[in-house]
Scaffold this active site. Structure first.
Site, PDB file in Angstrom:
ATOM      1  N   ILE A  27      -2.264  -7.135  14.946  1.00 23.26           N
ATOM      2  CA  ILE A  27      -1.194  -6.538  15.598  1.00 23.26           C
ATOM      3  C   ILE A  27      -1.379  -6.005  16.271  1.00 23.26           C
ATOM      4  O   ILE A  27      -1.323  -6.486  17.701  1.00 23.26           O
ATOM      5  CB  ILE A  27       0.088  -6.328  14.864  1.00 23.26           C
ATOM      6  CG1 ILE A  27       0.102  -7.240  13.253  1.00 23.26           C
ATOM      7  CG2 ILE A  27       1.172  -5.701  15.952  1.00 23.26           C
ATOM      8  CD1 ILE A  27       1.675  -6.517  12.848  1.00 23.26           C
ATOM      9  N   PHE A  52      -4.264   3.262  15.223  1.00 26.47           N
ATOM     10  CA  PHE A  52      -4.797   4.170  13.953  1.00 26.47           C
ATOM     11  C   PHE A  52      -5.970   3.826  13.130  1.00 26.47           C
ATOM     12  O   PHE A  52      -5.776   2.369  13.110  1.00 26.47           O
ATOM     13  CB  PHE A  52      -3.950   4.891  12.480  1.00 26.47           C
ATOM     14  CG  PHE A  52      -3.019   5.967  13.669  1.00 26.47           C
ATOM     15  CD1 PHE A  52      -1.538   5.713  14.253  1.00 26.47           C
ATOM     16  CD2 PHE A  52      -2.442   6.909  13.054  1.00 26.47           C
ATOM     17  CE1 PHE A  52      -1.458   6.642  15.129  1.00 26.47           C
ATOM     18  CE2 PHE A  52      -2.124   8.048  13.184  1.00 26.47           C
ATOM     19  CZ  PHE A  52      -1.014   7.712  14.105  1.00 26.47           C
ATOM     20  N   LYS A  59     -11.566  -3.850  18.615  1.00 26.29           N
ATOM     21  CA  LYS A  59      -9.803  -3.987  18.250  1.00 26.29           C
ATOM     22  C   LYS A  59      -9.379  -3.750  20.162  1.00 26.29           C
ATOM     23  O   LYS A  59      -8.264  -4.551  20.267  1.00 26.29           O
ATOM     24  CB  LYS A  59      -9.033  -3.749  17.763  1.00 26.29           C
ATOM     25  CG  LYS A  59      -9.299  -3.624  16.238  1.00 26.29           C
ATOM     26  CD  LYS A  59      -8.298  -3.492  15.024  1.00 26.29           C
ATOM     27  CE  LYS A  59      -8.562  -3.390  14.025  1.00 26.29           C
ATOM     28  NZ  LYS A  59      -7.266  -3.939  12.597  1.00 26.29           N
ATOM     29  N   ASP A  76      -3.909  -6.359   5.330  1.00 20.98           N
ATOM     30  CA  ASP A  76      -5.247  -7.065   5.790  1.00 20.98           C
ATOM     31  C   ASP A  76      -4.889  -8.380   5.211  1.00 20.98           C
ATOM     32  O   ASP A  76      -5.463  -9.450   6.300  1.00 20.98           O
ATOM     33  CB  ASP A  76      -6.862  -6.704   5.488  1.00 20.98           C
ATOM     34  CG  ASP A  76      -6.569  -5.587   6.568  1.00 20.98           C
ATOM     35  OD1 ASP A  76      -6.584  -5.233   7.583  1.00 20.98           O
ATOM     36  OD2 ASP A  76      -7.085  -4.038   5.820  1.00 20.98           O
ATOM     37  N   PRO A 119      -2.357 -11.833  10.339  1.00 22.84           N
ATOM     38  CA  PRO A 119      -2.879 -11.664  12.151  1.00 22.84           C
ATOM     39  C   PRO A 119      -3.002 -10.601  12.293  1.00 22.84           C
ATOM     40  O   PRO A 119      -2.789  -9.782  11.671  1.00 22.84           O
ATOM     41  CB  PRO A 119      -1.843 -12.040  13.023  1.00 22.84           C
ATOM     42  CG  PRO A 119      -0.148 -12.028  11.673  1.00 22.84           C
ATOM     43  CD  PRO A 119      -1.018 -12.377   9.853  1.00 22.84           C
ATOM     44  N   LYS A 138       9.731 -16.398  -9.901  1.00 22.81           N
ATOM     45  CA  LYS A 138       8.957 -16.085 -10.209  1.00 22.81           C
ATOM     46  C   LYS A 138       7.663 -16.545 -11.278  1.00 22.81           C
ATOM     47  O   LYS A 138       8.114 -17.542 -11.972  1.00 22.81           O
ATOM     48  CB  LYS A 138       9.780 -15.012 -11.380  1.00 22.81           C
ATOM     49  CG  LYS A 138       9.324 -13.691 -11.947  1.00 22.81           C
ATOM     50  CD  LYS A 138       9.970 -12.906 -13.226  1.00 22.81           C
ATOM     51  CE  LYS A 138       9.295 -12.100 -13.973  1.00 22.81           C
ATOM     52  NZ  LYS A 138       9.469 -12.250 -15.003  1.00 22.81           N
ATOM     53  N   LYS A 147     -13.958   0.373  15.072  1.00 26.72           N
ATOM     54  CA  LYS A 147     -12.555  -0.358  15.294  1.00 26.72           C
ATOM     55  C   LYS A 147     -11.744  -0.242  16.737  1.00 26.72           C
ATOM     56  O   LYS A 147     -11.379  -1.354  16.804  1.00 26.72           O
ATOM     57  CB  LYS A 147     -11.377   0.342  14.451  1.00 26.72           C
ATOM     58  CG  LYS A 147     -11.495  -0.704  13.059  1.00 26.72           C
ATOM     59  CD  LYS A 147     -10.024   0.317  12.205  1.00 26.72           C
ATOM     60  CE  LYS A 147     -10.915  -0.130  10.816  1.00 26.72           C
ATOM     61  NZ  LYS A 147     -10.199   0.646   9.722  1.00 26.72           N
ATOM     62  N   ASN A 156       0.928  -1.171   1.040  1.00 26.16           N
ATOM     63  CA  ASN A 156      -0.311  -0.788   0.230  1.00 26.16           C
ATOM     64  C   ASN A 156       1.065   1.206  -0.086  1.00 26.16           C
ATOM     65  O   ASN A 156       2.399   1.158  -0.066  1.00 26.16           O
ATOM     66  CB  ASN A 156      -0.644  -0.459   1.380  1.00 26.16           C
ATOM     67  CG  ASN A 156      -0.452  -0.132   2.225  1.00 26.16           C
ATOM     68  OD1 ASN A 156       0.712   1.651   2.959  1.00 26.16           O
ATOM     69  ND2 ASN A 156      -0.228  -1.302   3.221  1.00 26.16           N
TER      70      ASN A 156
HETATM   71  O1  PMT Z   1       3.068   6.451   6.152  1.00 31.08           O
HETATM   72  P1  PMT Z   1       2.699   7.331   6.471  1.00 31.08           P
HETATM   73  O2  PMT Z   1       2.345   7.669   4.719  1.00 31.08           O
HETATM   74  O3  PMT Z   1       3.452   9.017   7.033  1.00 31.08           O
HETATM   75  O4  PMT Z   1       0.855   7.324   5.624  1.00 31.08           O
HETATM   76  C1  PMT Z   1       0.760   7.046   7.210  1.00 31.08           C
HETATM   77  C2  PMT Z   1      -0.863   6.676   7.642  1.00 31.08           C
HETATM   78  C3  PMT Z   1      -2.169   7.072   6.657  1.00 31.08           C
HETATM   79  C4  PMT Z   1      -0.531   5.604   7.510  1.00 31.08           C
HETATM   80  C5  PMT Z   1      -1.689   6.713   8.808  1.00 31.08           C
HETATM   81  O5  PMT Z   1      -1.466   7.403   9.690  1.00 31.08           O
HETATM   82  C6  PMT Z   1      -2.494   5.052   9.782  1.00 31.08           C
HETATM   83  O6  PMT Z   1      -3.695   5.769   9.587  1.00 31.08           O
HETATM   84  N1  PMT Z   1      -2.098   3.667   9.962  1.00 31.08           N
HETATM   85  C7  PMT Z   1      -3.502   3.385   9.823  1.00 31.08           C
HETATM   86  C8  PMT Z   1      -3.207   1.970   8.277  1.00 31.08           C
HETATM   87  C9  PMT Z   1      -4.265   1.057   7.941  1.00 31.08           C
HETATM   88  O7  PMT Z   1      -3.716   0.454   8.713  1.00 31.08           O
HETATM   89  O8  PMT Z   1      -5.736   1.608   9.160  1.00 31.08           O
HETATM   90  P2  PMT Z   1      -6.862   0.621   8.984  1.00 31.08           P
HETATM   91  O9  PMT Z   1      -7.818   1.471   9.896  1.00 31.08           O
HETATM   92  O10 PMT Z   1      -6.661  -0.937   7.902  1.00 31.08           O
HETATM   93  O11 PMT Z   1      -5.833  -0.664  10.768  1.00 31.08           O
HETATM   94  C10 PMT Z   1      -6.771  -0.095  12.019  1.00 31.08           C
HETATM   95  C11 PMT Z   1      -5.833  -0.258  12.827  1.00 31.08           C
HETATM   96  O12 PMT Z   1      -5.003  -1.565  13.328  1.00 31.08           O
HETATM   97  C12 PMT Z   1      -3.517   0.519  12.987  1.00 31.08           C
HETATM   98  O13 PMT Z   1      -3.714   1.022  13.586  1.00 31.08           O
HETATM   99  C13 PMT Z   1      -3.315  -0.508  12.195  1.00 31.08           C
HETATM  100  O14 PMT Z   1      -1.779  -0.599  12.082  1.00 31.08           O
HETATM  101  C14 PMT Z   1      -4.006  -1.767  12.742  1.00 31.08           C
HETATM  102  N2  PMT Z   1      -3.604  -3.728  12.169  1.00 31.08           N
HETATM  103  C15 PMT Z   1      -4.342  -3.448  11.048  1.00 31.08           C
HETATM  104  C16 PMT Z   1      -4.262  -5.293  10.534  1.00 31.08           C
HETATM  105  C17 PMT Z   1      -3.486  -5.855  10.632  1.00 31.08           C
HETATM  106  N3  PMT Z   1      -3.387  -6.254   9.499  1.00 31.08           N
HETATM  107  N4  PMT Z   1      -2.593  -5.312  11.806  1.00 31.08           N
HETATM  108  C18 PMT Z   1      -2.839  -4.557  12.627  1.00 31.08           C
HETATM  109  O15 PMT Z   1      -2.337  -3.836  13.223  1.00 31.08           O
END
Ligand code: PMT
Length: 403
Positions: free
Chosen positions: A308, A326, A344, A280, A306, A290, A340, A212
């Site tokens: 985290i 975030f 979580k 995800d 998973p 390849k 969320k 991403n």
């Molecule tokens: O890296 P930059 O270019 O500076 O951009 C910053 C950002 C936009 C990436 C950052 O500010 C941000 O929003 N990060 C979270 C991105 C995200 O994956 O959001 P989510 O809504 O999909 O996930 C929610 C939370 O679960 C996040 O804290 C994520 O780290 C966590 N997560 C998600 C999936 C997973 N398998 N494990 C996780 O820990």
């Protein structure tokens, strides 16, 4: 670190003065108050009116102004500050400072002050490397004047080399570090924080992957801000172009599974901030070579990675006291972030508007809302560094109350 700090900003006459409006804006975003003195030649590059509008204060120019002296004498001006910052610091003002000359308001305030002084030199490379300037620099350093920069780069005169004024984020970082050191131990000293940052790469085959647009800017800035408050920080970073922040232990990973493993191994910690954009899904089976381009494109079978954040938020003896996630959302930002947070089981969620045009992924600014059990706090659009500093300050306040 800059909240409530009073900066007396002395603007001398160099082309880098055009960066000063931005510096003032960033200082005020961080809660600092800025009062400006501008020299006669400084006013050739940036108008006192601009500085007054941005600082929200009067701009002082004239040593012999009766109105200024009765309103705020030059001695008071130089004392009612936590630090004096000269930016840009020209060869001329450095020479005057080294000699103790006081022939205008700026140099008089610099001579009369009992406060720390920081300078951000800016000049042509030959002027900077001239033995006279270098001797003045040594004199100033010996008098405990802090020096930030200059950097190397294209100079306004067309030459390239040393002499470019430090960039605004570097000046802000130098000021933050100065105040942090002065406070002795930072507010988060003694605490361990884990921060995840950047994207993950999920392999498709030996050379291709799913990813991403996360750059790691936000997560790395959070790690830096926590470290600046004295926390011992483990930053677990997906693949990014961001440099490893100073004073932070960095674990480089590629996939979500590796990020998960590194996060578990970094425990115990009192604070976790999950800013990474973790994929995800991962591809179920990945050949070690390849994939060949065939008649029909391959279909990818995906399974869930998973989580985290959810794993670290699970109740148990190793659960950190404060887990911050975030939420990157394109619509129903607050509502989805609240869902969320509950799903979580984390304590706070930074709701992040990543709708098209927001520039949140990869950009330098971010528009966020802090969602906690107490409610929602909406922050203005800020540089990622400022978002990180605000978040770190909130975390420090939590630690003070609860840890
Ligand atoms: O890296 P930059 O270019 O500076 O951009 C910053 C950002 C936009 C990436 C950052 O500010 C941000 O929003 N990060 C979270 C991105 C995200 O994956 O959001 P989510 O809504 O999909 O996930 C929610 C939370 O679960 C996040 O804290 C994520 O780290 C966590 N997560 C998600 C999936 C997973 N398998 N494990 C996780 O820990």
């Amino acid at each position: 670190m800059l909240d409530n700090k009073r900066i007396l900003l002395i603007v001398a006459g160099g082309i880098a003065a055009v960066k000063i409006p931005d510096l003032i804006r960033r200082l005020r975003e961080r809660g600092a108050s800025v009062r400006c003195i501008i020299t006669k030649s400084g006013a050739q590059f940036v108008t006192p009116l601009t500085l007054a509008a941005l600082s929200g204060d009067k701009v002082y120019q004239d040593l012999f102004s009766l109105t200024d002296e009765s309103d705020m004498g030059h001695i008071r001006l130089s004392r009612e500050a936590d630090i004096l910052l000269v930016a840009p610091a020209t060869a001329d003002i450095m020479a005057k400072m080294a000699m103790g000359q006081a022939d205008d308001l700026a140099t008089t305030a610099l001579l009369a002050t009992d406060k720390p002084v920081m300078i951000a030199p800016s000049m042509n490379v030959m002027m900077w490397t001239h033995p006279a300037t270098q001797a003045n620099l040594i004199t100033l350093k010996n008098r405990a004047v802090r020096v930030i920069g200059p950097g190397v780069g294209d100079l306004a005169c067309g030459e390239v080399g040393d002499g470019r004024m430090a960039e605004v984020p570097d000046i802000l970082a130098a000021l933050s570090q100065f105040f942090q050191k002065r406070q002795g131990q930072g507010a988060l000293s003694g605490f361990h924080a884990i921060v995840t940052s950047g994207p993950t790469h999920e392999p498709i085959d030996a050379v291709r992957y799913i990813a991403n647009r996360s750059s790691g800017k936000q997560g790395h800035a959070v790690a830096t801000a926590l470290a600046e408050l004295g926390a011992s920080v483990t930053l677990i970073s997906g693949p990014t172009h961001e440099p490893d922040p100073d004073g932070v232990t960095v674990q480089h990973v590629e996939t979500a599974a590796q990020m998960m493993k590194a996060a578990r191994e970094a425990l115990p910690a009192q604070i976790v901030v999950c800013a990474a954009a973790v994929a995800d899904w991962k591809v179920d089976s990945t050949p070690g070579k390849k994939l060949k381009k065939g008649a029909t494109p391959p279909s990818l079978s995906l399974s869930e990675n998973p989580d985290i954040l959810a794993t670290l938020s699970q109740a148990g003896p190793q659960r950190p006291a404060l887990v911050v996630g975030f939420a990157a959302e394109t619509d129903n930002l607050i509502e989805n972030a609240q869902l969320k947070r509950a799903a979580k089981n984390c304590d706070w969620i930074v709701a992040n508007d990543v709708s098209p045009g927001s520039g949140a992924f990869g950009g330098d600014s971010n528009t966020v809302h802090l969602v906690t059990a107490a409610g929602v706090e909406s922050w203005p659009t800020l540089r990622k560094r400022a978002v990180a500093e605000r978040l770190a300050e909130r975390i420090a306040a939590f630690a003070e109350r609860n840890l």
